[in-house]
Write an enzyme that holds these catalytic residues in place. Structure first.
Site, PDB file in Angstrom:
ATOM      1  N   GLU A  58       0.837  -1.204   0.000  1.00  0.00           N
ATOM      2  CA  GLU A  58       0.000   0.000   0.000  1.00  0.00           C
ATOM      3  C   GLU A  58       0.873   1.257   0.000  1.00  0.00           C
ATOM      4  OE1 GLU A  58      -3.230  -0.317   2.869  1.00  0.00           O
ATOM      5  OE2 GLU A  58      -4.087  -1.984   1.725  1.00  0.00           O
ATOM      6  N   GLU A 108      -4.889  -8.657  -0.879  1.00  0.00           N
ATOM      7  CA  GLU A 108      -5.713  -8.409   0.312  1.00  0.00           C
ATOM      8  C   GLU A 108      -7.152  -8.284  -0.145  1.00  0.00           C
ATOM      9  OE1 GLU A 108      -4.543  -5.467   3.216  1.00  0.00           O
ATOM     10  OE2 GLU A 108      -2.416  -5.883   2.883  1.00  0.00           O
TER      11      GLU A 108
HETATM   12  O1  AHR Z   1      -5.355  -6.324   6.552  1.00  0.00           O
HETATM   13  C1  AHR Z   1      -5.260  -5.213   7.377  1.00  0.00           C
HETATM   14  C2  AHR Z   1      -4.565  -4.031   6.721  1.00  0.00           C
HETATM   15  O2  AHR Z   1      -5.323  -3.580   5.638  1.00  0.00           O
HETATM   16  C3  AHR Z   1      -3.213  -4.287   6.127  1.00  0.00           C
HETATM   17  O3  AHR Z   1      -2.183  -4.218   7.057  1.00  0.00           O
HETATM   18  C4  AHR Z   1      -3.072  -3.165   5.147  1.00  0.00           C
HETATM   19  O4  AHR Z   1      -2.231  -3.495   4.076  1.00  0.00           O
HETATM   20  C5  AHR Z   1      -4.504  -2.891   4.730  1.00  0.00           C
HETATM   21  O5  AHR Z   1      -4.800  -1.548   4.772  1.00  0.00           O
END
Ligand code: AHR
Length: 486
Positions: free
Chosen positions: A172, A300
């Site tokens: 991110e 994610e």
């Molecule tokens: O999964 C939780 C968080 O969500 C992770 O650390 C981050 O990459 C995202 O914003």
């Protein structure tokens, strides 16, 4: 409603890595959930919980992303190797400011993925780390011969190098990973990847670049990174959560268990939106990479609700209901439909965090409804996607695949009241239903708890029949079904 399945047409292979998981140093995701230490009274092997390992082995987890997430950009690997008493204690600034003991480090991670039979996906720290720190880590993990770092690894008890299957450069970077502009990140990516030494040419490390924020529809990120760095990338990592986050996350996201019908449907539409996010990103990737050399990675994804009452807001601990199960099924169906570009996905997160497979409390462990979807869908791993045409009933999502002479169809009916009838045709070569499973429950917010661990579990599904090359099914409201025929 009738759907003609194109069983004789060659489809794309559904990568098994689509069934990947994510496990971060966050709340009880690692400590307590996976790792309890050798001296714990909770049964363990080298500090890793036996019950959790046994449950995860059933899922055939193909890959585990670690150590973060946001945590990755604060992680300094050297603090997590060597004798436990010498490990560096740090503050986990992103997740609740609790003390991170570093007692689960590189060696423990590889031990864990080895115990469950998964491949490694590690994430480099480019936020507060350096190229040197990354190259040292790679050398530590993968250098077979003599070198300062491989000697240190041996000194710390590991002779053979490990295999790194996937390696992420940043996390991110558009947000908590550095608030970078895509131009800057592209240059940084090019620099870091240049020094990512491949010590084992037979098992090259697959390089993952930070992809867009799917929740913000940031297609400019994809465009710029593909344009400036695309030729150095193996996979571009998109993040997209089903969360009520239109205001940037300042408003409560809603309870994971106490929700009404409108929230149910809103969550479903957020899950379905994954299809548009993927399709639009693929269209941009196609522009720069028509040969499809760069994969799309959804490293994610999952539901994100308010934390359970009374738990640390920084620990992201949420319950998991039938609604989560439907989200998982819908999302996996979407990945199957994009199997020609989506090569890996990692649900957030494996244990005790967000849309978890497993929840633990002390020595207890429960399997969530999402866990059962991953059990039901296992048969699609590595199979060939089968497309179909025809009218799909409203509020039904489906996907199909075939492998070893077997055809598997998975369906999610997210209508809360109506059952749906559906006919699949094109199965003249198939004669027998060999497996038929359903996940549903009486109430939409039913979940498994430590007092009632088997409220939402898989059952045999009896509402399907195969007659003259037609598979007829009646799908109950709010259910997920998988049928395999041969
Ligand atoms: O999964 C939780 C968080 O969500 C992770 O650390 C981050 O990459 C995202 O914003």
């Amino acid at each position: 409603m009738t759907i003609q399945l194109l069983t004789t047409k060659k489809g794309s292979q559904i990568s098994k890595y689509i069934y990947g998981q994510f496990s971060e140093h966050l709340g009880n995701g690692i400590y307590g959930g996976i790792f309890v230490g050798k001296d714990s009274r909770i049964p363990n092997v080298n500090g890793i919980r036996k019950d959790v390992v046994a449950a995860l082995k059933e899922l055939h987890v193909p890959v585990v992303r670690w150590p973060g997430g946001l945590f990755a950009d604060t992680y300094h690997w050297r603090g997590g190797v060597g004798p436990n008493e010498n490990r560096t204690k740090i503050v986990n600034v992103h997740w609740g400011d609790n003390t991170e003991t570093n007692s689960f480090g590189t060696h423990e991670y590889f031990d864990f993925i080895n115990q469950i039979g998964a491949a490694a996906y590690l994430n480099a720290n480019i936020g507060s780390g350096s190229v040197r720190e990354m190259t040292d880590w790679i050398e530590y993990m993968t250098m077979p011969g003599e070198s300062p770092m491989s000697n240190l690894r041996r000194h710390n008890g590991r002779t053979d190098p490990w295999e790194i299957k996937f390696f992420g450069i940043g996390n991110e970077a558009w947000g908590g990973g550095g608030h970078m502009r895509p131009e800057y990140y592209s240059d940084l990516y090019r620099q870091y990847q240049s020094f990512l030494q491949q010590y084992d040419p037979e098992h090259p490390i697959y390089k993952v670049a930070v992809g867009p924020n799917g929740n913000e529809d940031d297609y400019q990120w994809t465009d710029t990174v593909m344009k400036l760095a695309g030729k150095y990338i193996d996979g571009l990592g998109l993040h997209y959560y089903a969360k009520n986050d239109t205001d940037g996350g300042t408003r409560p996201r809603g309870s994971a268990t106490d929700f009404d019908e409108s929230e149910w449907y809103r969550t479903m539409s957020q899950a379905l939106y994954m299809d548009e996010v993927i399709a639009r990103n693929i269209a941009i990737m196609d522009k720069y990479d028509p040969q499809k050399n760069v994969d799309l990675i959804v490293d994610e994804w999952g539901t994100w609700f308010d934390v359970e009452k009374g738990t640390n807001p920084g620990f992201l601990y949420q319950q998991n209901t039938l609604r989560d199960a439907l989200v998982a099924a819908i999302t996996l169906n979407i990945f199957h439909h994009h199997a020609d570009r989506v090569y890996m996905a990692n649900i957030a997160q494996m244990v005790n965090v967000l849309q978890a497979m497993l929840l633990t409390k002390g020595d207890q462990m429960i399997k969530t409804p999402t866990y059962y979807i991953f059990i039901m869908y296992r048969q699609h791993m590595g199979a060939e996607a089968v497309e179909g045409f025809g009218k799909v009933p409203n509020r039904v999502s489906y996907s199909a695949s075939q492998k070893d002479g077997k055809l598997t169809i998975s369906l999610a009916n997210y209508d809360l009241q109506k059952e749906q009838t559906i006919d699949f045709r094109g199965m003249d070569d198939f004669t027998e239903i060999i497996d038929s499973t359903i996940l549903t429950s009486y109430r939409m917010n039913d979940c498994n708890t430590f007092n009632d661990p088997d409220r939402v579990v898989l059952e045999k599904f009896t509402g399907s029949q195969l007659v003259d090359g037609q598979l007829q099914m009646t799908l109950p409201a709010k259910s997920v079904i998988t049928v395999t025929i041969r």
